[in-house]
Structures are given as structure tokens and as C-alpha cells.
Design a protein around this motif. Structure first.
Motif: not given
Length: 50
Positions: A12-18, A36-48
Motif C-alpha cells: 500500500g502506502s507503507k514501505r517496509l524492509t525485511k 524482521a520486517i521494519m522501516a528502512p531507517e531501522m535496518v542498520n540498527d537491527f543488523l548492528n
């Protein structure tokens, strides 16, 4: 810890990243995958994060 993949999903209107990362178990030494499925801005925090 190794990074495996990052895929972009659009719903839809949301952009998500797995994001998928490989994590080594401290007890057995075996590797497991965390997804995890999250907003693209949170990916680096999740991976680190350990």
C-alpha cells in the motif's frame, strides 16, 4: 555475526524492509537466522545489534 540479505517490500502506502541476519549461538556454536520486517531507517540498527 554475518549479514545475509535485505529485501524491500511495498504494501500500500507503507514501505517496509525485511532484514535477515545470521547469529551464532553462544551455547552450541550453531548459526540461526533472525528475520524482521521494519522501516528502512531501522535496518542498520537491527543488523548492528547483537
Amino acid at each position: 555475526m554475518a549479514k545475509k540479505s535485505v529485501a524491500t517490500l511495498q504494501t500500500g502506502s507503507k514501505r517496509l524492509t525485511k532484514a535477515i541476519k545470521m547469529v551464532k549461538s553462544p551455547k552450541t556454536g550453531a548459526y540461526t537466522f533472525q528475520e524482521a520486517i521494519m522501516a528502512p531507517e531501522m535496518v542498520n540498527d537491527f543488523l548492528n545489534k547483537k
